[in-house]
Design an enzyme around this catalytic site. Structure first.
Site, PDB file in Angstrom:
ATOM      1  N   LYS A  19       0.829  -1.217   0.000  1.00  0.00           N
ATOM      2  CA  LYS A  19       0.000   0.000   0.000  1.00  0.00           C
ATOM      3  C   LYS A  19       0.860   1.262   0.000  1.00  0.00           C
ATOM      4  CE  LYS A  19      -1.580   1.475   4.057  1.00  0.00           C
ATOM      5  NZ  LYS A  19      -1.360   2.834   4.554  1.00  0.00           N
ATOM      6  N   ASN A  20       1.854   1.306   0.875  1.00  0.00           N
ATOM      7  CA  ASN A  20       2.596   2.554   1.027  1.00  0.00           C
ATOM      8  C   ASN A  20       3.535   2.838  -0.142  1.00  0.00           C
ATOM      9  OD1 ASN A  20       1.169   3.080   3.300  1.00  0.00           O
ATOM     10  ND2 ASN A  20       2.764   2.418   4.731  1.00  0.00           N
TER      11      ASN A  20
ATOM     12  N   ARG B  88      -4.467  10.529   3.923  1.00  0.00           N
ATOM     13  CA  ARG B  88      -3.394  11.508   4.150  1.00  0.00           C
ATOM     14  C   ARG B  88      -2.408  11.575   2.997  1.00  0.00           C
ATOM     15  NH1 ARG B  88      -1.096  13.931   8.599  1.00  0.00           N
ATOM     16  NH2 ARG B  88       1.028  13.700   7.854  1.00  0.00           N
TER      17      ARG B  88
ATOM     18  N   CYS C   6      -3.493  12.606  13.393  1.00  0.00           N
ATOM     19  CA  CYS C   6      -4.321  11.419  13.283  1.00  0.00           C
ATOM     20  C   CYS C   6      -4.137  10.594  14.529  1.00  0.00           C
ATOM     21  CB  CYS C   6      -4.011  10.632  12.026  1.00  0.00           C
ATOM     22  SG  CYS C   6      -2.706   9.481  12.241  1.00  0.00           S
TER      23      CYS C   6
ATOM     24  N   ARG D 121       1.820  14.169  13.388  1.00  0.00           N
ATOM     25  CA  ARG D 121       2.129  14.057  11.964  1.00  0.00           C
ATOM     26  C   ARG D 121       2.365  15.390  11.235  1.00  0.00           C
ATOM     27  NH1 ARG D 121      -0.808   8.778   9.590  1.00  0.00           N
ATOM     28  NH2 ARG D 121       1.119   8.794   8.425  1.00  0.00           N
ATOM     29  N   PRO D 122       3.405  16.130  11.646  1.00  0.00           N
ATOM     30  CA  PRO D 122       3.734  17.378  10.957  1.00  0.00           C
ATOM     31  C   PRO D 122       4.257  17.121   9.546  1.00  0.00           C
ATOM     32  CG  PRO D 122       5.473  16.808  12.508  1.00  0.00           C
ATOM     33  CD  PRO D 122       4.375  15.791  12.693  1.00  0.00           C
ATOM     34  N   ILE D 123       4.249  18.158   8.689  1.00  0.00           N
ATOM     35  CA  ILE D 123       4.824  17.982   7.341  1.00  0.00           C
ATOM     36  C   ILE D 123       5.881  19.061   7.048  1.00  0.00           C
ATOM     37  CG2 ILE D 123       2.834  16.751   6.362  1.00  0.00           C
ATOM     38  CD1 ILE D 123       2.237  19.411   4.838  1.00  0.00           C
ATOM     39  N   ASP D 124       6.504  19.558   8.120  1.00  0.00           N
ATOM     40  CA  ASP D 124       7.508  20.612   7.949  1.00  0.00           C
ATOM     41  C   ASP D 124       8.659  20.188   7.029  1.00  0.00           C
ATOM     42  OD1 ASP D 124       7.813  18.932  10.391  1.00  0.00           O
ATOM     43  OD2 ASP D 124       9.789  19.851  10.440  1.00  0.00           O
TER      44      ASP D 124
ATOM     45  N   ASP E  87       4.971   0.204  12.049  1.00  0.00           N
ATOM     46  CA  ASP E  87       3.692  -0.337  11.560  1.00  0.00           C
ATOM     47  C   ASP E  87       3.489  -1.798  11.960  1.00  0.00           C
ATOM     48  OD1 ASP E  87       3.241   2.126  10.476  1.00  0.00           O
ATOM     49  OD2 ASP E  87       3.636   1.560   8.401  1.00  0.00           O
TER      50      ASP E  87
ATOM     51  N   ILE F  91       8.751   6.189  16.817  1.00  0.00           N
ATOM     52  CA  ILE F  91       8.384   6.971  15.630  1.00  0.00           C
ATOM     53  C   ILE F  91       7.146   7.839  15.887  1.00  0.00           C
ATOM     54  CG2 ILE F  91       7.853   6.889  13.139  1.00  0.00           C
ATOM     55  CD1 ILE F  91      10.593   5.614  13.803  1.00  0.00           C
TER      56      ILE F  91
ATOM     57  N   ARG G  26      -8.554  -0.147   5.265  1.00  0.00           N
ATOM     58  CA  ARG G  26      -7.727   0.873   4.591  1.00  0.00           C
ATOM     59  C   ARG G  26      -6.456   0.250   4.031  1.00  0.00           C
ATOM     60  NH1 ARG G  26      -7.520   6.582   7.643  1.00  0.00           N
ATOM     61  NH2 ARG G  26      -6.250   6.888   5.794  1.00  0.00           N
TER      62      ARG G  26
HETATM   63  C1  EPZ Z   1       4.654   6.612   6.497  1.00  0.00           C
HETATM   64  O1  EPZ Z   1       3.993   7.716   7.085  1.00  0.00           O
HETATM   65  C2  EPZ Z   1       3.634   5.499   6.428  1.00  0.00           C
HETATM   66  N1  EPZ Z   1       2.510   5.956   5.617  1.00  0.00           N
HETATM   67  C3  EPZ Z   1       3.177   5.117   7.832  1.00  0.00           C
HETATM   68  O2  EPZ Z   1       2.349   3.981   7.725  1.00  0.00           O
HETATM   69  C4  EPZ Z   1       4.394   4.744   8.684  1.00  0.00           C
HETATM   70  O3  EPZ Z   1       3.992   4.548  10.013  1.00  0.00           O
HETATM   71  C5  EPZ Z   1       5.457   5.845   8.628  1.00  0.00           C
HETATM   72  O4  EPZ Z   1       5.771   6.187   7.252  1.00  0.00           O
HETATM   73  C6  EPZ Z   1       6.740   5.457   9.330  1.00  0.00           C
HETATM   74  O5  EPZ Z   1       7.267   4.309   8.748  1.00  0.00           O
HETATM   75  C7  EPZ Z   1       2.624   5.951   4.284  1.00  0.00           C
HETATM   76  O6  EPZ Z   1       3.635   5.574   3.710  1.00  0.00           O
HETATM   77  C8  EPZ Z   1       1.433   6.399   3.531  1.00  0.00           C
HETATM   78  P1  EPZ Z   1       7.097   9.771   8.293  1.00  0.00           P
HETATM   79  P2  EPZ Z   1       4.646   9.178   7.006  1.00  0.00           P
HETATM   80  O7  EPZ Z   1       7.039  11.061   7.590  1.00  0.00           O
HETATM   81  O8  EPZ Z   1       5.335   9.315   5.713  1.00  0.00           O
HETATM   82  C9  EPZ Z   1       8.081  12.917  11.806  1.00  0.00           C
HETATM   83  C10 EPZ Z   1       0.447   2.665   7.970  1.00  0.00           C
HETATM   84  O9  EPZ Z   1       0.029   2.059   8.990  1.00  0.00           O
HETATM   85  N2  EPZ Z   1       7.933  13.934  10.759  1.00  0.00           N
HETATM   86  O10 EPZ Z   1       8.182   8.810   7.949  1.00  0.00           O
HETATM   87  O11 EPZ Z   1       3.597  10.145   7.369  1.00  0.00           O
HETATM   88  C11 EPZ Z   1       6.750  12.268  12.173  1.00  0.00           C
HETATM   89  O12 EPZ Z   1       6.061  13.026  13.123  1.00  0.00           O
HETATM   90  C12 EPZ Z   1       0.963   4.080   8.081  1.00  0.00           C
HETATM   91  O13 EPZ Z   1       0.457   2.163   6.833  1.00  0.00           O
HETATM   92  C13 EPZ Z   1       8.249  15.233  11.033  1.00  0.00           C
HETATM   93  O14 EPZ Z   1       8.624  15.596  12.150  1.00  0.00           O
HETATM   94  O15 EPZ Z   1       5.691   9.046   8.181  1.00  0.00           O
HETATM   95  C14 EPZ Z   1       7.188  10.916  12.651  1.00  0.00           C
HETATM   96  O16 EPZ Z   1       7.570  11.016  13.996  1.00  0.00           O
HETATM   97  C15 EPZ Z   1       0.678   4.708   9.403  1.00  0.00           C
HETATM   98  N3  EPZ Z   1       8.137  16.166  10.026  1.00  0.00           N
HETATM   99  C16 EPZ Z   1       8.439  10.599  11.828  1.00  0.00           C
HETATM  100  O17 EPZ Z   1       8.860  11.840  11.296  1.00  0.00           O
HETATM  101  C17 EPZ Z   1       7.734  15.818   8.771  1.00  0.00           C
HETATM  102  O18 EPZ Z   1       7.660  16.704   7.901  1.00  0.00           O
HETATM  103  C18 EPZ Z   1       8.236   9.633  10.674  1.00  0.00           C
HETATM  104  O19 EPZ Z   1       7.154  10.085   9.851  1.00  0.00           O
HETATM  105  C19 EPZ Z   1       7.426  14.481   8.501  1.00  0.00           C
HETATM  106  C20 EPZ Z   1       7.538  13.550   9.511  1.00  0.00           C
END
Ligand code: EPZ
Length: 432
Positions: free
Chosen positions: A22-23, A93, A117, A122-125, A305, A327, A397
């Site tokens: 999926k991811n 998302r 969520c 889940r920030p996107i900075d 996950d 994480i 999902r």
């Molecule tokens: C992906 O989410 C996956 N989703 C998540 O899977 C998975 O848990 C996660 O990666 C970690 O492996 C998809 O691929 C669609 P990240 P993502 O950005 O990309 C911090 C599932 O169950 N962060 O790697 O949103 C954040 O807060 C889902 O299938 C920032 O600080 O995760 C977290 O602590 C749930 N700033 C860490 O990084 C940012 O701009 C990792 O998040 C982005 C992230």
């Protein structure tokens, strides 16, 4: 409300075929619209997150043609809008991958701000930092993020946080920029490599995916491609935990054993027997598992996950286990549900201490999110008696035909709508 009704207590055995990741597919589908040529994506999982992203692509004018449940043809030539509504972001998302994809293709995108969520804020900075470094202006207004660039220019970006989403979004935009982009401290998950491979199959020039540094040399245009997504590492890991929890014997087909190393190592350590083949694996467990320490980390570490699923396995381990969730700050909500089954777990901050019990007892539980929902299903299959899992739309999902695959392994599980007491009663009678 859809729910599972489960009679647990059986050892599950047989073969299960793992679907596409999926991811990976979410990044690949967003990338597919970056060319005006036709793209065929195969081995897609038929799950609601994927279907929601396909709807979002249709809504901005992309052509989406379903060939079968696992194959789709897409064409981004007809895209007429660069605005992705909140409705889609709310459903999925990862629609935010359209930010990088549309910025690369059209020079602009407006996407609703993804909120927090159920697993953390889940920030996107880091996504924004990367897109700005490529020359985009980013404005956040009325819960919408607007990105715009006359020309995207290669840049040197060091991510402050290792992020799957930011790595993919930046890679997408940089693929159609001018010059070279170097992204350091990137995520190395198999789905990052798959998205990069897909972009390269469309003519992109991306090197280093799977290592800490990705180098993208921007190209002028991308072309059509036919591509098959990798197997889902987390779906596979979930069935591995199922085998360990139910003292079962399961053969997983269509997997890449290398992607499962952290999960295999942990399950072997606590007592499961694992035999790996080229693209399949047999996992069995005929004894009480031992306790362990699990620390979630970015790939190749133990995946967050898989944290709820391994926790369920450890609820009946011999001894006290510790789980460090490194994480997501809020991924222990399911523990309140597990306690209803007699699990003895205490949580202090990001650490859970699990005191292994001889067995779990059946209960009525609510799935709080996707992976936790799958984990509670495993717990219910392990406990002798009838359990109910509500809110299973979360599970749908990310797991295709979860109940069907479980039945194939001998599970007594039915999916029913709402609070159909008659169906619950009938199920109880049928399975006794
Ligand atoms: C992906 O989410 C996956 N989703 C998540 O899977 C998975 O848990 C996660 O990666 C970690 O492996 C998809 O691929 C669609 P990240 P993502 O950005 O990309 C911090 C599932 O169950 N962060 O790697 O949103 C954040 O807060 C889902 O299938 C920032 O600080 O995760 C977290 O602590 C749930 N700033 C860490 O990084 C940012 O701009 C990792 O998040 C982005 C992230």
């Amino acid at each position: 409300m859809k729910q599972y009704i489960i009679r647990g207590g059986k050892s599950l055995a047989g073969e299960v075929t793992i679907g596409g990741a999926k991811n990976a597919a979410l990044g690949i589908l967003a990338a597919a619209i970056m060319t005006d040529d036709e793209v065929t994506v195969e081995n897609l999982p038929d799950v609601s997150d994927i279907n929601a992203l396909l709807e979002a692509i249709s809504a901005i004018g992309g052509r989406v043609e379903r060939i079968d449940a696992h194959t789709v043809k897409l064409c981004g030539a007809s895209i007429c809008s660069t605005t992705v509504d909140y409705d889609y972001i709310q459903k999925i998302r990862a629609s935010y991958y359209l930010l990088g994809a549309l910025l690369g293709k059209k020079g602009k995108a407006t996407v609703a701000m993804p909120g927090g969520c159920k697993i953390g804020s889940r920030p996107i900075d880091q996504h924004i930092k990367g897109l700005k470094a490529l020359g985009a202006t980013v404005v956040s207004e009325n819960s919408m993020i607007k990105v715009k660039a006359d020309k995207l220019k290669g840049s040197h970006i060091f991510l402050d946080v290792v992020s799957v989403g930011a790595t993919i979004n930046i890679m997408l935009a940089a693929a159609l920029s001018t010059g070279q982009t170097i992204i350091e401290n990137v995520a190395k998950e198999p789905h990052i490599v798959d998205v990069a491979n897909f972009l390269n199959s469309m003519g992109a020039n991306i090197k280093g995916a799977g290592t800490d540094v990705i180098r993208v040399r921007g190209v002028e245009r991308l072309h059509g491609s036919v591509y098959s997504c990798i197997p889902d590492q987390i779906e596979a890991g979930t069935f591995m935990c199922l085998a360990a929890a139910t003292k079962g014997d399961i053969v997983l087909k269509n997997i890449i054993p290398k992607h499962l190393e952290a999960i295999s190592a942990k399950l072997s350590e606590i007592g499961a027997d694992i035999t790996e083949f080229d693209d399949s694996m047999r996992i069995s467990c005929n004894k009480r598992v031992s306790s362990s320490v699990v620390k979630t980390r970015v790939y190749p570490g133990f995946p967050t996950d898989m944290q709820p699923q391994i926790a369920v396995v450890l609820t009946t381990a011999d001894g006290v286990s510790t789980i460090n969730e490194n994480i997501w700050e809020d991924r222990f909500k399911y523990i309140a549900e597990l306690r209803k089954m007699g699990a003895v777990v205490t949580v202090e901050g990001n650490v859970a201490f699990i005191e292994g019990q001889k067995e779990l007892k059946p209960a009525i539980m609510e799935a709080p999110d996707l992976r936790a929902g799958a984990a509670l299903t495993i717990a219910a299959l392990q406990a002798d008696g009838v359990s109910i899992i509500t809110d299973i739309h979360y599970i749908e999902r990310g797991y295709e035909n979860f109940d069907g695959k479980l039945r194939q392994l001998g599970a007594s599980i039915e999916k029913i709508d709402s609070d159909d007491q008659a169906a619950i009663q009938r199920f109880k009678l049928e399975v006794i």
